[in-house]
Design an enzyme around this catalytic site. Structure first.
Site, mmCIF file in Angstrom:
data_model
loop_
_atom_site.group_PDB
_atom_site.id
_atom_site.type_symbol
_atom_site.label_atom_id
_atom_site.label_comp_id
_atom_site.label_asym_id
_atom_site.label_seq_id
_atom_site.Cartn_x
_atom_site.Cartn_y
_atom_site.Cartn_z
ATOM 1 N N GLN A 97 1.305 3.368 2.199
ATOM 2 C CA GLN A 97 2.011 3.548 3.467
ATOM 3 C C GLN A 97 2.596 2.225 3.976
ATOM 4 O O GLN A 97 2.691 1.987 5.181
ATOM 5 C CB GLN A 97 1.061 4.154 4.501
ATOM 6 C CG GLN A 97 0.701 5.600 4.244
ATOM 7 C CD GLN A 97 1.907 6.524 4.323
ATOM 8 O OE1 GLN A 97 2.872 6.258 5.020
ATOM 9 N NE2 GLN A 97 1.859 7.623 3.592
ATOM 10 N N SER A 98 3.032 1.387 3.061
ATOM 11 C CA SER A 98 3.572 0.077 3.427
ATOM 12 C C SER A 98 4.847 0.179 4.269
ATOM 13 O O SER A 98 5.839 0.791 3.855
ATOM 14 C CB SER A 98 3.870 -0.718 2.154
ATOM 15 O OG SER A 98 4.657 -1.845 2.435
ATOM 16 N N ASN A 99 4.820 -0.452 5.438
ATOM 17 C CA ASN A 99 6.023 -0.543 6.271
ATOM 18 C C ASN A 99 7.083 -1.400 5.591
ATOM 19 O O ASN A 99 8.274 -1.119 5.663
ATOM 20 C CB ASN A 99 5.678 -1.159 7.636
ATOM 21 C CG ASN A 99 4.716 -0.310 8.421
ATOM 22 O OD1 ASN A 99 4.926 0.884 8.606
ATOM 23 N ND2 ASN A 99 3.633 -0.911 8.900
ATOM 24 N N GLY B 164 0.826 -1.200 0.000
ATOM 25 C CA GLY B 164 0.000 0.000 0.000
ATOM 26 C C GLY B 164 0.860 1.249 0.000
ATOM 27 O O GLY B 164 2.081 1.191 0.172
ATOM 28 N N CYS C 67 7.568 -1.867 2.358
ATOM 29 C CA CYS C 67 8.201 -1.138 1.258
ATOM 30 C C CYS C 67 9.222 -0.139 1.786
ATOM 31 O O CYS C 67 10.324 -0.009 1.232
ATOM 32 C CB CYS C 67 7.150 -0.433 0.406
ATOM 33 S SG CYS C 67 6.186 -1.574 -0.632
#
Length: 331
Positions: free
Chosen positions: A74-76, A72, A78
């Site tokens: 706000q992917s942690n 997403g 990524c």
């Protein structure tokens, strides 16, 4: 004993275990402890880094110079991948689910700060065609003379799973050091890798402990199949198979709320209350929902007084900032 694949040592380990004295007293139920995997690092902190230690080692050993992963906005995962890539001199491409017009803040800001190449994909196409999109990007980069390695969502696959098999071994050693036995280990379930690794590690190192997941997306049935798939993939790297039978997969459904990464007022209020009670910040996407669910289950009597619960704080603090305006903070 487990013969682990090679790993890049990136996380600050072992992470400490703290007892949540005030919350335990408030809920008047089991003793609640916190495994602080939120402090495995700063920009690369959280549970994802344990998985990435094994994943990027595999990529490097295969001669890859570029990482591709997805998530997403706000992917942690990524964000952690972007900084790990930079640290190790690898190029990083992030395929992000564009559910809204991107606002460059929090994790997305950090992705860009780390120099990651961002590919925004409209939500419907992302959901229907992600596997092909990743493969196409890999082929495109390979044609440019790079050698790209694809990491699935959350690094929740066979090689990444060793991060939490190893974490279970870490917990078992801390139990001996502190003379404590946990009846349960509870974790948020978002892509399935943390839960699967802990479940496999439980069979090897924590025979008296039950692993319980609280899903923050999809449903229990989806994750039962995901856990079985990931455990089978991991077993291929080992000299013996460690199957996770369906009857030992304990996932408590019912706390997804409005949906993945969507917050209800009561969840945000709970995060505020815990911050002011224990001085610990949970995030709205994973740990906040899971701890909210755990507290609710304690009130319902699922967990009993006198039992000991270890909750895995998987990090994600940057995920709280895009929700800041939704909090109705009491002064």
């Amino acid at each position: 004993m487990v013969e682990y694949p090679r790993r890049e040592k990136l996380a600050f380990l072992p992470t400490p275990i703290h007892k949540l004295e005030k919350l335990s007293k408030l809920l008047d139920g089991p003793e609640i402890y916190l495994k602080r995997d939120d402090i495995t690092g700063s920009a690369v902190g959280g549970n994802k880094i344990r998985k990435l230690e094994y994943t990027v080692a595999d990529a490097i050993d295969k001669g890859c110079d570029t990482l591709i992963t997805c998530g997403g906005l706000q992917s942690n995962h990524c964000r952690a991948t972007a900084f790990v890539a930079t640290k190790l001199g690898l190029e990083c491409h992030l395929v992000l689910n564009k559910t809204e017009e991107p606002k460059v803040e929090a994790n997305l800001f950090l992705d860009k700060l780390a120099g990651a190449h961002i590919h925004y994909i409209p939500s419907e196409e992302y959901k229907k065609n992600l596997e092909n999109l990743l493969k196409e990007l890999q082929e495109k980069l390979n044609k440019q003379g790079k050698k790209a390695y694809v990491i699935p969502t959350g690094a929740s696959f066979g090689i990444g799973n060793f991060g939490y098999i190893k974490a279970a071994e870490e917990v078992s050693k801390q139990c001996v050091e502190e003379n404590v036995t946990f009846d349960y280990i509870v974790t948020a379930v978002g892509s399935g890798g943390t839960y699967t690794g802990l479940s496999m590690g439980q069979k090897l190192f924590l025979p008296k402990t039950k692993i319980v997941g609280i899903n923050v997306s999809d449903d229990r049935e989806y994750f039962v199949e995901k856990v079985k798939k990931i455990s089978k993939e991991s077993s291929a790297y080992m000299d013996k198979e460690i199957p996770i039978e369906e009857e030992v997969i304990h996932i408590i459904d019912g706390y997804v709320g409005l949906g993945y990464a969507k917050s209800r007022p009561e969840e945000l209020k709970f995060i505020e209350d815990i911050a002011r009670l224990e001085g610990v910040v949970f995030d709205p996407v994973y740990t906040g929902k899971a701890m909210f669910g755990l507290a609710d289950q304690i009130k319902k009597g699922t967990f009993k007084k006198g039992e000991k619960i270890l909750f895995i704080h998987t990090g994600g603090i940057f995920g709280i900032f895009p929700k800041a305006e939704m909090f109705e903070l009491n002064q």
